[in-house]
Structure formats: structure tokens, C-alpha cells
Design an enzyme around this catalytic site. Structure first.
Site, PDB file in Angstrom:
ATOM      1  N   ASP A 178      59.494  12.049  23.289  1.00 53.29           N
ATOM      2  CA  ASP A 178      60.652  11.303  23.826  1.00 53.29           C
ATOM      3  C   ASP A 178      60.547  11.352  25.511  1.00 53.29           C
ATOM      4  O   ASP A 178      61.577  11.800  26.306  1.00 53.29           O
ATOM      5  CB  ASP A 178      61.840  12.051  23.481  1.00 53.29           C
ATOM      6  CG  ASP A 178      63.002  11.384  23.820  1.00 53.29           C
ATOM      7  OD1 ASP A 178      62.822  10.148  23.965  1.00 53.29           O
ATOM      8  OD2 ASP A 178      64.187  11.733  23.605  1.00 53.29           O
ATOM      9  N   LEU A 235      59.210   3.730  28.498  1.00 52.07           N
ATOM     10  CA  LEU A 235      58.422   3.110  29.482  1.00 52.07           C
ATOM     11  C   LEU A 235      59.310   2.622  30.460  1.00 52.07           C
ATOM     12  O   LEU A 235      58.649   2.300  31.619  1.00 52.07           O
ATOM     13  CB  LEU A 235      57.334   2.082  28.918  1.00 52.07           C
ATOM     14  CG  LEU A 235      56.366   2.678  28.127  1.00 52.07           C
ATOM     15  CD1 LEU A 235      55.365   1.464  27.589  1.00 52.07           C
ATOM     16  CD2 LEU A 235      55.407   3.763  28.790  1.00 52.07           C
ATOM     17  N   ASN A 268      65.590   0.645  25.027  1.00 53.08           N
ATOM     18  CA  ASN A 268      66.622   0.391  25.983  1.00 53.08           C
ATOM     19  C   ASN A 268      66.059   0.677  27.229  1.00 53.08           C
ATOM     20  O   ASN A 268      66.608   1.431  28.398  1.00 53.08           O
ATOM     21  CB  ASN A 268      67.185   2.034  25.807  1.00 53.08           C
ATOM     22  CG  ASN A 268      66.433   3.182  26.121  1.00 53.08           C
ATOM     23  OD1 ASN A 268      64.947   3.080  26.075  1.00 53.08           O
ATOM     24  ND2 ASN A 268      66.945   4.443  26.344  1.00 53.08           N
ATOM     25  N   HIS A 270      57.166   7.872  20.160  1.00 50.23           N
ATOM     26  CA  HIS A 270      58.751   7.984  20.713  1.00 50.23           C
ATOM     27  C   HIS A 270      58.332   8.011  22.719  1.00 50.23           C
ATOM     28  O   HIS A 270      58.255   8.936  22.730  1.00 50.23           O
ATOM     29  CB  HIS A 270      59.583   8.886  20.441  1.00 50.23           C
ATOM     30  CG  HIS A 270      60.925   9.028  20.669  1.00 50.23           C
ATOM     31  ND1 HIS A 270      62.107   9.768  19.929  1.00 50.23           N
ATOM     32  CD2 HIS A 270      61.333   8.377  21.784  1.00 50.23           C
ATOM     33  CE1 HIS A 270      63.121   9.449  20.656  1.00 50.23           C
ATOM     34  NE2 HIS A 270      62.820   8.737  21.827  1.00 50.23           N
ATOM     35  N   HIS A 283      62.855   9.925  34.782  1.00 50.80           N
ATOM     36  CA  HIS A 283      63.929   9.633  35.551  1.00 50.80           C
ATOM     37  C   HIS A 283      63.236  10.081  37.179  1.00 50.80           C
ATOM     38  O   HIS A 283      62.791  11.066  37.321  1.00 50.80           O
ATOM     39  CB  HIS A 283      65.075  10.574  35.588  1.00 50.80           C
ATOM     40  CG  HIS A 283      65.517  10.233  34.173  1.00 50.80           C
ATOM     41  ND1 HIS A 283      66.458   8.987  33.878  1.00 50.80           N
ATOM     42  CD2 HIS A 283      65.698  10.923  32.951  1.00 50.80           C
ATOM     43  CE1 HIS A 283      66.839   8.797  32.805  1.00 50.80           C
ATOM     44  NE2 HIS A 283      66.415  10.070  32.012  1.00 50.80           N
ATOM     45  N   ASP A 337      67.647   3.590  20.364  1.00 49.58           N
ATOM     46  CA  ASP A 337      67.741   4.794  20.840  1.00 49.58           C
ATOM     47  C   ASP A 337      68.076   4.993  22.541  1.00 49.58           C
ATOM     48  O   ASP A 337      68.217   3.860  23.058  1.00 49.58           O
ATOM     49  CB  ASP A 337      66.297   5.174  21.074  1.00 49.58           C
ATOM     50  CG  ASP A 337      66.124   6.640  21.488  1.00 49.58           C
ATOM     51  OD1 ASP A 337      66.945   7.608  21.222  1.00 49.58           O
ATOM     52  OD2 ASP A 337      65.198   7.104  22.261  1.00 49.58           O
ATOM     53  N   HIS A 385      68.631   7.576  16.564  1.00 54.57           N
ATOM     54  CA  HIS A 385      69.261   8.913  17.488  1.00 54.57           C
ATOM     55  C   HIS A 385      70.533   9.133  16.861  1.00 54.57           C
ATOM     56  O   HIS A 385      71.461   8.691  17.175  1.00 54.57           O
ATOM     57  CB  HIS A 385      69.459   8.147  18.871  1.00 54.57           C
ATOM     58  CG  HIS A 385      69.926   9.205  19.859  1.00 54.57           C
ATOM     59  ND1 HIS A 385      69.599   9.242  20.988  1.00 54.57           N
ATOM     60  CD2 HIS A 385      71.364   9.251  19.948  1.00 54.57           C
ATOM     61  CE1 HIS A 385      70.431  10.034  21.755  1.00 54.57           C
ATOM     62  NE2 HIS A 385      71.515  10.084  20.972  1.00 54.57           N
TER      63      HIS A 385
HETATM   64 ZN   LIG Z   1      67.469   9.471  21.612  1.00 53.52          ZN
HETATM   65 ZN   LIG Z   2      64.383   8.394  23.140  1.00 54.67          ZN
END
Ligand SMILES: [Zn+2]
Ligand SMILES: [Zn+2]
Length: 429
Positions: free
Chosen positions: A305, A63, A94, A60, A309, A152, A179
């Protein structure tokens, strides 16, 4: 022929139930043999006092490429993975545009090959354009190499779409990774709803926002026979739902993030956005339940996860800052410090959740040191104490909630497909 002899390490391979001190020989890109003697023509890696494990897998990871290269690129994200001891990662779709076409899957594969750091497996979108209305062309995406499906970043909100996805995916025996978040319950929440959110006067995200969708997804998996994987499980309720579903024989697996078994919502008292993620840091009761879920096998995989950012985004006020934290470079140290050292898991038990279990969920030919397997190997110094520093991150972003913390356990050598990608000094005894 390139030969590497990994000498005298404690070789732990949960896929074969092996845990003993021995030598391992790599020839070119494969595991060639166990229990061999030196012949003199090989590169020798002295692994005395260290753990030799199948290359770690994080199923998870975000990138950010294409579309948010200011946060991370496939180059920097995979470099961070190797620095953290990972030889394979699965990346989430995503991105901008989202990974919902063969061309998009191929773009990721191409960039990963160019980066040449670690293996990247592509998780593609459940829905077209991640809009949650129509199914993406799942068959074509599998053909292109997608290993699983997820929207996700968002939940698959539409129950009928989720049912269709689970049903359709049975054909390919690929899992849907969801999710779980009921958006009507989350609303504008920024942290876990509880005493701390009340005291701080911050809008809360109730545990039920996750529990309700976990329950829905399990019902749909049970009805369709589809393979379901619950992402970033963070509540006592979800752990219990998955535990009971597994007992009934539902095809469901679960993962937990490194921040969810180490931190609580108390961290938000700092108002530091490096403690803001989804699902949010919960109360101690939930943390304990996640650990219990890892211990009894309810939760199969440990993930990061990893959600980079750029600093200017995370510097905004807590309610404006984006959700998510990085994790690739701290995961192993957190597992050793918070799960192995306190005795929750032993080494084989912890490594299983970072190697063969995620490999089985994604049906990828990884996570094992069997003779003939790809030579993906992580050598770990189990005693090395080190401090998490922003300046050491290979990730393009620094949004870690663990900066400044002292951790135990670190990868000292990472071999990907027979190539040594990382060598780090072992702590001197
Ligand atoms: Zn998520
Ligand atoms: Zn995620």
C-alpha cells in the site's frame, strides 16, 4: 541473442513447488532453461548463497501520477519498486483525474513504458470519477488493459453499487478490490481506537469500521459469485470472516500490508505522522491475527500500500497530516526479518505471497520461473543486514515508518523482461 546465466543459486519457485540449488538460463526476455552448464558466451551472475525467485509482485501501490507529482511519479515509483526487488506492481486509480477511462489507463501504460523500470498493471475505478454512485465503463476498461477494479482511497460505500460491480465483473473474471471502511464509524479518527488512543486523547478508528464492511462484501460476493479481494486486512475480525468465507467456497482473497504485521498502535505515542495510515496500526492481538492469517493461507498476498506523500504534507500536525506510508523499498526486508526469521513462514511460503498468489488474483502472466515465462527474476541476499535510510530512497517521498531500522534480507539483482535493472553488492561473508 542476449544470454544470462544465473549460476548456483537456491532457486525457489512456488508456482512449480521447486526449491533447489541450480542454474537458470535467460535468453532475451524469456526463461530459457534450468540446470544448464556454462557455454562461455553468456553473462554470468554468481548467485551462490543467494535466493533466486520469480520477480516480486506488489499488487497495491499508489504512484500518484497524474495529479500529485510532488509526491511520486510513475518514474520514481517504479524506480523504488525495482530498488525493493519488485518486477511488477499494480497501481491504484485514485489519481487526479482518477483512472476511470480508457485514455487514463493508456496514459499510465505509456508513462510506465517510458520509465522502463518495471511492469505496471493498472487497477481502474469501480465507479465513475470515483464518486461511488455509477459504475465506471468496466468492459471498456478491461479492453484497455485494466486488471482489476477498486475505488481505493475510499471504500465502495454504496452496497448496491458493490453488488452490481461484483455481478458485472463475473463476465470478465476480474476481481473487485475493496478498501473496507465504514465511514460513519471512522468519522475523524486518526488512529486505532483502543487503550492507546484513549491515553493519547486522539480520536479512534474502531476495528468494526473494517469488520462491518468486510462482512458486507463477503455476503455480496457469496450472493453474486463475483470475485472479491479485501485490501489491507488489518483486524482479527476481518481475518476470521475471510477464513470462514473461504471454507464455504466464497471467491474471496485477502492481502496484508507490511506495516500491519510489524507495527502496533503503540508507535503513535511518538505523535509521528509516519505511523498514520488507513487502516491504522492496530493492537498486538490484531497483528498476531494477521500473521496467523498469513500462516494458514487465509491471507494470500503481502503488499505495501505504498502511499507517498511529500514531506511538507506529512510534517503537519498528526490530525492534519494525510494517511499513508511508503513501503516498496522496505517490504522484502520486513518479510525476512519479521516473518521468515521468527519462523512464521518459510521462504517458499513467503515468496508465494509476493509472486504467484498476486499474479493469480490479478490473472497476470507473471510470478513464475517456468521455461518460456517472461524473464522477471529477483535475486535476494537472505543474510544481508542493512539500515533503512531516507537518503537511500528512490521514491520521491520519505514517509516511511521504518527509517533507522536494521533489516535482514535485500534484493541484490533485479531482472525485468531479461534486462538487468538493479545490481547491488552482496554482503561479504
Ligand atoms: Zn485503502
Ligand atoms: Zn491503498
Amino acid at each position: 541473442m542476449a544470454r544470462i546465466l544465473i549460476d548456483n543459486g537456491r532457486v525457489i519457485d512456488p508456482s512449480q513447488g521447486v526449491d533447489r540449488v541450480t542454474n537458470l538460463l535467460v535468453e532475451d526476455d524469456k526463461i530459457a532453461a534450468w540446470d544448464v552448464e556454462r557455454t562461455g558466451d553468456e553473462t554470468v551472475i554468481d548467485a551462490s548463497g543467494q535466493i533466486v525467485a520469480p520477480g516480486l509482485i506488489d499488487m497495491h501501490v499508489h504512484l500518484r501520477e497524474p495529479g500529485s507529482e510532488e509526491d511520486e511519479t510513475i518514474q520514481t515509483g517504479t524506480a523504488a519498486a525495482v530498488a525493493g526487488g519488485f518486477t511488477s506492481i499494480a497501481c491504484m486509480p485514485n489519481t487526479v483525474p482518477p483512472i476511470d477511462s480508457q485514455a487514463a489507463v493508456e496514459f499510465i501504460q505509456h508513462q510506465a513504458a517510458r520509465a522502463n523500470n518495471c511492469h505496471v498493471f493498472v487497477v481502474a475505478c469501480v465507479s465513475k470519477d470515483r464518486e461511488g454512485t455509477d459504475l465506471a465503463e468496466l468492459g471498456q476498461l478491461v479492453q484497455a488493459g485494466a486488471v482489476a477494479f477498486s475505488d481505493d482511497g475510499s471504500p465502495v460505500h454504496n452496497a448496491e453499487l458493490m453488488r452490481q460491480a461484483l455481478e458485472y465483473c463475473r463476465m470478465f473474471d476480474r476481481p473487485i478490490l475493496n478498501h473496507a471502511e465504514v465511514l460513519e464509524l471512522t468519522r475523524d479518527g486518526v488512529m486505532h481506537e483502543g487503550i492507546v488512543s484513549l491515553v493519547l486523547g486522539l480520536p479512534g478508528i474502531p476495528a468494526e469500521a473494517e469488520d462491518v464492511m468486510t462482512s458486507r462484501d463477503i455476503s455480496l460476493a457469496e450472493a453474486t459469485g463475483g470475485k472479491l479481494h479485501m485490501m489491507h486486512v488489518s483486524t482479527a475480525g476481518s481475518v476470521d470472516l475471510i477464513r470462514r468465507a473461504k471454507k464455504r467456497g466464497v471467491r474471496v482473497t485477502g492481502e496484508v500490508c507490511t506495516h500491519h504485521f510489524t507495527l502496533t498502535d503503540e508507535c503513535l505515542r511518538t505523535f509521528n505522522s509516519h505511523f498514520k495510515m488507513k487502516p491504522p496500526l492496530r493492537g498486538q492481538r490484531h497483528v498476531d491475527a494477521c500473521i496467523e492469517g498469513l500462516v494458514d493461507g487465509t491471507l494470500d498476498a503481502i503488499v505495501t500500500d505504498h502511499a507517498p506523500h511529500a514531506a511538507e504534507k506529512k510534517l503537519r500536525e498528526l490530525d492534519q497530516a494525510p494517511f499513508g506510508v511508503i513501503g516498496l523499498e522496505t517490504a522484502l526486508g520486513l518479510v525476512v526479518t519479521h516473518l521468515i526469521r521468527p519462523g512464521h513462514l518459510d521462504w517458499p511460503g513467503a515468496l508465494e505471497k509476493m509472486t504467484i498468489n498476486p499474479a493469480r488474483i490479478l490473472k497476470i502472466n507473471k510470478g513464475t520461473l517456468r521455461v518460456g515465462a517472461d524473464a522477471d527474476i529477483t535475486i535476494i541476499d537472505p543474510e544481508q543486514t542493512w539500515t533503512v535510510r531516507q537518503s537511500d530512497f528512490r521514491s520521491k517521498s520519505i514517509n516511511s515508518p521504518f527509517t533507522g531500522q536494521e533489516l535482514i534480507g535485500r534484493a541484490t539483482c533485479v531482472i525485468v523482461g531479461g534486462d538487468i535493472k538493479l545490481r547491488r553488492e552482496m554482503a561479504t561473508a
